[in-house]
Design a protein around this motif. Structure first.
Motif, PDB file in Angstrom:
ATOM      1  N   ILE A  33      -7.689  66.210  29.530  1.00  0.00           N
ATOM      2  CA  ILE A  33      -7.605  64.952  28.784  1.00  0.00           C
ATOM      3  C   ILE A  33      -6.924  63.880  29.636  1.00  0.00           C
ATOM      4  N   LEU A  34      -5.840  64.246  30.333  1.00  0.00           N
ATOM      5  CA  LEU A  34      -5.127  63.278  31.174  1.00  0.00           C
ATOM      6  C   LEU A  34      -6.019  62.760  32.298  1.00  0.00           C
ATOM      7  N   THR A  35      -6.724  63.658  32.959  1.00  0.00           N
ATOM      8  CA  THR A  35      -7.608  63.257  34.047  1.00  0.00           C
ATOM      9  C   THR A  35      -8.714  62.340  33.537  1.00  0.00           C
ATOM     10  N   THR A  36      -9.288  62.686  32.393  1.00  0.00           N
ATOM     11  CA  THR A  36     -10.346  61.866  31.806  1.00  0.00           C
ATOM     12  C   THR A  36      -9.803  60.508  31.383  1.00  0.00           C
ATOM     13  N   ALA A  37      -8.639  60.510  30.770  1.00  0.00           N
ATOM     14  CA  ALA A  37      -8.034  59.252  30.325  1.00  0.00           C
ATOM     15  C   ALA A  37      -7.774  58.335  31.511  1.00  0.00           C
ATOM     16  N   ARG A  38      -7.280  58.880  32.599  1.00  0.00           N
ATOM     17  CA  ARG A  38      -7.016  58.073  33.789  1.00  0.00           C
ATOM     18  C   ARG A  38      -8.292  57.408  34.280  1.00  0.00           C
ATOM     19  N   SER A  39      -9.390  58.156  34.298  1.00  0.00           N
ATOM     20  CA  SER A  39     -10.673  57.597  34.742  1.00  0.00           C
ATOM     21  C   SER A  39     -11.174  56.519  33.780  1.00  0.00           C
ATOM     22  N   GLU A  40     -11.008  56.766  32.483  1.00  0.00           N
ATOM     23  CA  GLU A  40     -11.462  55.788  31.486  1.00  0.00           C
ATOM     24  C   GLU A  40     -10.661  54.495  31.588  1.00  0.00           C
ATOM     25  N   PHE A  41      -9.346  54.598  31.726  1.00  0.00           N
ATOM     26  CA  PHE A  41      -8.522  53.397  31.857  1.00  0.00           C
ATOM     27  C   PHE A  41      -8.839  52.652  33.153  1.00  0.00           C
ATOM     28  N   ALA A  42      -9.076  53.382  34.228  1.00  0.00           N
ATOM     29  CA  ALA A  42      -9.394  52.752  35.510  1.00  0.00           C
ATOM     30  C   ALA A  42     -10.712  52.002  35.436  1.00  0.00           C
ATOM     31  N   GLU A  43     -11.677  52.558  34.714  1.00  0.00           N
ATOM     32  CA  GLU A  43     -13.008  51.937  34.653  1.00  0.00           C
ATOM     33  C   GLU A  43     -13.077  50.807  33.644  1.00  0.00           C
ATOM     34  N   HIS A  44     -12.410  50.968  32.502  1.00  0.00           N
ATOM     35  CA  HIS A  44     -12.594  50.021  31.402  1.00  0.00           C
ATOM     36  C   HIS A  44     -11.367  49.157  31.104  1.00  0.00           C
ATOM     37  N   GLY A  45     -10.195  49.517  31.638  1.00  0.00           N
ATOM     38  CA  GLY A  45      -8.983  48.798  31.282  1.00  0.00           C
ATOM     39  C   GLY A  45      -8.423  49.301  29.964  1.00  0.00           C
ATOM     40  N   PHE A  76      -1.932  56.531  27.666  1.00  0.00           N
ATOM     41  CA  PHE A  76      -1.972  55.676  28.848  1.00  0.00           C
ATOM     42  C   PHE A  76      -0.795  55.970  29.776  1.00  0.00           C
ATOM     43  N   GLU A  77       0.404  56.002  29.210  1.00  0.00           N
ATOM     44  CA  GLU A  77       1.581  56.232  30.050  1.00  0.00           C
ATOM     45  C   GLU A  77       1.572  57.627  30.654  1.00  0.00           C
ATOM     46  N   ALA A  78       1.214  58.630  29.849  1.00  0.00           N
ATOM     47  CA  ALA A  78       1.201  59.997  30.357  1.00  0.00           C
ATOM     48  C   ALA A  78       0.167  60.180  31.459  1.00  0.00           C
ATOM     49  N   ALA A  79      -1.008  59.574  31.269  1.00  0.00           N
ATOM     50  CA  ALA A  79      -2.091  59.738  32.242  1.00  0.00           C
ATOM     51  C   ALA A  79      -1.759  59.094  33.576  1.00  0.00           C
ATOM     52  N   LEU A  80      -1.028  57.995  33.537  1.00  0.00           N
ATOM     53  CA  LEU A  80      -0.752  57.260  34.757  1.00  0.00           C
ATOM     54  C   LEU A  80       0.521  57.713  35.467  1.00  0.00           C
ATOM     55  N   GLU A  81       1.531  58.051  34.685  1.00  0.00           N
ATOM     56  CA  GLU A  81       2.823  58.318  35.310  1.00  0.00           C
ATOM     57  C   GLU A  81       2.801  59.572  36.170  1.00  0.00           C
ATOM     58  N   ILE A  82       2.005  60.580  35.782  1.00  0.00           N
ATOM     59  CA  ILE A  82       2.004  61.815  36.561  1.00  0.00           C
ATOM     60  C   ILE A  82       1.478  61.601  37.972  1.00  0.00           C
ATOM     61  N   THR A  83       0.706  60.542  38.180  1.00  0.00           N
ATOM     62  CA  THR A  83       0.212  60.272  39.526  1.00  0.00           C
ATOM     63  C   THR A  83       0.772  58.972  40.094  1.00  0.00           C
TER      64      THR A  83
END
Length: 215
Positions: A33-45, A76-83
């Motif tokens: 879920i985190l990996t997918t969320a990161r990609s979705e936020f990167a692509e769509h904002g 959003f925060e969890a998906a981004l902060e780990i990387t």
């Protein structure tokens, strides 16, 4: 007379807890879920990304996303902060060396992070979202403060320490916004070494207060 509990008598699942018969949960699901969320936020904002969209791309029930993380801001925060945070934590050698040359060390480290495709995606997600959404701005501010600013400020002279660090970070983040998000030419296509050579003296000036030597 029927056996078993009626719908009204059946145990009620908590808010955000997925139905056992509707979601396939297991080891690695949270990371997926985190990996997918990161990609979705990167692509769509941030604005155009939804819990439902993340769940659909990850192949899980939306309730499972809520169960693990809560609302969209928490995802959003969890998906981004780990990387993002580890990538932007300046190594000791960069900031604890002599101040002479600190601008180049920090600028070079910054570009090495942005030019790496693995770390660029979460950085893009933050910047694309932070320019248009207050929740994303708040998250971006917390991460930058925890990582870059706290890493840089202990090595600076006490006077105007916070202002100097923030100006140095602003110089680099502004360049990243124009190069990688807005893709403003010719900056977007410029060789990283050229940009490092131009930016490093300015970053060092912000940090030390010593103007670049005139060539």
């Amino acid at each position: 007379m029927t056996s078993g509990k009626s719908g009204d008598d059946a145990p009620k699942r908590g808010r955000g807890r997925p139905r056992r018969d509707a979601v396939e949960d297991g080891p690695g699901t949270r990371d997926l879920i985190l990996t997918t969320a990161r990609s979705e936020f990167a692509e769509h904002g941030y604005e155009k990304t939804s819990i439902r969209g993340i769940a659909k791309s990850a192949g899980v029930d939306p309730a499972l996303v809520h169960h693990y993380f809560g609302g969209k801001e928490q995802v959003f925060e969890a998906a981004l902060e780990i990387t993002f945070a580890p990538a932007m934590t300046v190594p000791d050698l960069v900031v604890h060396g002599p101040m002479d040359g600190a601008g180049e060390r920090i600028t070079r480290f910054f570009f090495s992070t942005w030019e790496n495709p693995d770390s660029r995606e979460p950085l893009l997600a933050v910047l694309r979202s932070a320019v248009s959404n207050e929740a994303a701005v708040s998250i971006f501010r917390r991460i930058v403060t925890r990582s870059l600013l706290h890493g840089i400020t202990p090595s600076l002279p006490l006077e105007e320490r916070q202002m100097r660090a923030e100006l140095a970070v602003a110089q680099l983040v502004g360049t990243a916004l124009l190069r990688y998000v807005i893709r403003l030419e010719p900056m977007a296509s410029a060789d990283p070494e050229e940009l490092i050579g131009r930016l490093a003296p300015i970053v060092e000036y912000h940090l030390t207060g010593v103007p670049p030597a005139k060539s």
